[in-house]
Design a protein around this motif. Structure first.
Motif, PDB file in Angstrom:
ATOM      1  N   TYR A 130       0.705  -1.083   0.000  1.00  0.00           N
ATOM      2  CA  TYR A 130      -0.096   0.017   0.109  1.00  0.00           C
ATOM      3  C   TYR A 130       0.856   1.112  -0.022  1.00  0.00           C
ATOM      4  O   TYR A 130       0.153   2.367  -0.030  1.00  0.00           O
ATOM      5  N   PHE A 131       2.268   1.230   0.261  1.00  0.00           N
ATOM      6  CA  PHE A 131       2.995   2.248   0.428  1.00  0.00           C
ATOM      7  C   PHE A 131       2.936   3.557  -0.907  1.00  0.00           C
ATOM      8  O   PHE A 131       2.928   4.558  -0.602  1.00  0.00           O
ATOM      9  N   THR A 132       2.772   2.861  -2.054  1.00  0.00           N
ATOM     10  CA  THR A 132       2.782   3.697  -3.318  1.00  0.00           C
ATOM     11  C   THR A 132       1.526   3.594  -3.995  1.00  0.00           C
ATOM     12  O   THR A 132       1.311   3.791  -5.256  1.00  0.00           O
ATOM     13  N   THR A 133       0.548   3.327  -3.554  1.00  0.00           N
ATOM     14  CA  THR A 133      -0.919   3.103  -4.105  1.00  0.00           C
ATOM     15  C   THR A 133      -1.355   4.353  -4.427  1.00  0.00           C
ATOM     16  O   THR A 133      -0.890   5.451  -3.793  1.00  0.00           O
ATOM     17  N   ASP A 134      -2.103   4.599  -5.305  1.00  0.00           N
ATOM     18  CA  ASP A 134      -2.686   5.921  -6.063  1.00  0.00           C
ATOM     19  C   ASP A 134      -3.372   6.679  -4.802  1.00  0.00           C
ATOM     20  O   ASP A 134      -3.330   7.909  -4.686  1.00  0.00           O
ATOM     21  N   LEU A 145      -0.805   8.073  -2.339  1.00  0.00           N
ATOM     22  CA  LEU A 145      -0.126   9.022  -3.066  1.00  0.00           C
ATOM     23  C   LEU A 145      -0.984  10.341  -3.147  1.00  0.00           C
ATOM     24  O   LEU A 145      -0.339  11.350  -3.107  1.00  0.00           O
ATOM     25  N   TRP A 191      -0.013  13.931  -1.668  1.00  0.00           N
ATOM     26  CA  TRP A 191       0.141  15.141  -2.229  1.00  0.00           C
ATOM     27  C   TRP A 191      -0.681  16.400  -1.746  1.00  0.00           C
ATOM     28  O   TRP A 191      -0.439  17.362  -1.749  1.00  0.00           O
ATOM     29  N   VAL A 204       2.085   2.889   6.976  1.00  0.00           N
ATOM     30  CA  VAL A 204       2.414   3.423   5.890  1.00  0.00           C
ATOM     31  C   VAL A 204       2.500   5.105   5.973  1.00  0.00           C
ATOM     32  O   VAL A 204       3.330   5.550   5.638  1.00  0.00           O
ATOM     33  N   TRP A 233       5.811   7.617   5.488  1.00  0.00           N
ATOM     34  CA  TRP A 233       5.806   8.830   4.813  1.00  0.00           C
ATOM     35  C   TRP A 233       5.797   9.959   5.457  1.00  0.00           C
ATOM     36  O   TRP A 233       6.557  10.871   5.053  1.00  0.00           O
TER      37      TRP A 233
END
Length: 284
Positions: free
Chosen positions: A63-67, A70, A74, A253, A257
């Motif tokens: 799940y670290f870089t799922t849409d 992210l 952002w 997660v 981040w």
């Protein structure tokens, strides 16, 4: 009597072979023991985190870089940048009002800082979110559903940050020696050039460290907007674990981040501080 004899008589306590004496540093066994103990405890803590299956590191990696994560990251970064820019702009105006000769401006600035530092940020956000219940109409415009969650977050966080930014800017300006301003006046520099070329560069040495701490604090503080359904980083991972019930790995997660971003901001703060510390003793 020879010169050597006179020298020995003047310093009778110095051995003849003083130049061959070896300086032995003091042995600090207690410090080394404490350091080893701290390293052992730190190693045990890291090992327990890495080997604890409850953290589900494979789920964290998935799940670290799922849409959705992210997108939440952002929005968190964007919200932090907007709030800091608006907060310090308003804070600089409040600081100028506080330092002015006008007693009304000084009183208003002091009252603003006192009020918004007294009210918890969560209470401020909830009040702005429910502004329609307090004022159903303002200048003939219905306020119900007028402000969306993101707008409420920007307003609440900006007003809160401005109160602290005002004190940071005011403290930085007051740290500049009055003689610097008087010398610039004696040279015939205009008021604008005095502030831009003399006062501000020196004030930044005192402004940058607390401003950097405020930036990092604002980044982490944006997580509170999740209570009004703003899809920041924390709210994004909450939506996921409410569906999958994998609470701990999703919180990890968000934690990783936040740690990554604050570390990058800390490095940037270090170099900005070094830039404004040029020519002074505080260069490290």
């Amino acid at each position: 009597m020879s010169s050597d004899t006179l020298a020995k008589a003047a310093a009778p306590d110095i051995p003849e072979h003083a130049d061959t004496l070896r300086i032995v540093p003091q042995r600090r066994y207690g410090q080394w023991t404490a350091a080893v103990a701290v390293l052992v405890l730190l190693g045990l803590a890291v090992n327990s985190v890495l080997r604890n299956e409850a953290f589900q590191w494979d789920v964290v990696a998935d799940y670290f870089t799922t849409d959705s994560v992210l997108r939440g990251l952002w929005l968190t970064l964007w919200l932090t940048a907007v709030v800091m820019a608006l907060g310090f702009t308003l804070g600089a105006l409040l600081a100028a009002a506080r330092l002015s000769a006008n007693p009304v401006l000084r009183a208003v600035s002091w009252g603003y800082v006192w009020l918004f530092r007294s009210i918890p940020i969560l209470v401020q956000l909830l009040l702005w979110f429910n502004i329609g219940a307090l004022y159903p109409q303002i200048l003939g415009v219905k306020t119900v559903n007028l402000l969306g969650p993101v707008t409420v977050a920007i307003i609440g966080l900006t007003l809160h940050e401005a109160a602290y930014a005002a004190e940071v800017v005011r403290g930085g300006i007051l740290s500049v020696d009055r003689g610097q301003v008087e010398a610039a006046q004696a040279l015939g520099l205009s008021r604008w050039r005095r502030w831009w070329r003399i006062v501000l560069p020196q004030a930044m040495r005192s402004i940058v460290p607390p401003a950097g701490n405020m930036l990092i604090g604002t980044l982490k503080g944006t997580s509170i907007v999740s209570v009004i359904a703003v899809s920041d980083l924390l709210f994004s991972v909450q939506l996921i674990y409410h569906r999958t019930y994998q609470v701990i790995p999703l919180l990890m997660v968000a934690t990783i981040w936040y740690t990554v971003v604050t570390s990058v901001l800390g490095v940037g703060q270090y170099y900005v501080e070094r830039h404004y510390a040029r020519g002074s003793e505080r260069t490290r």
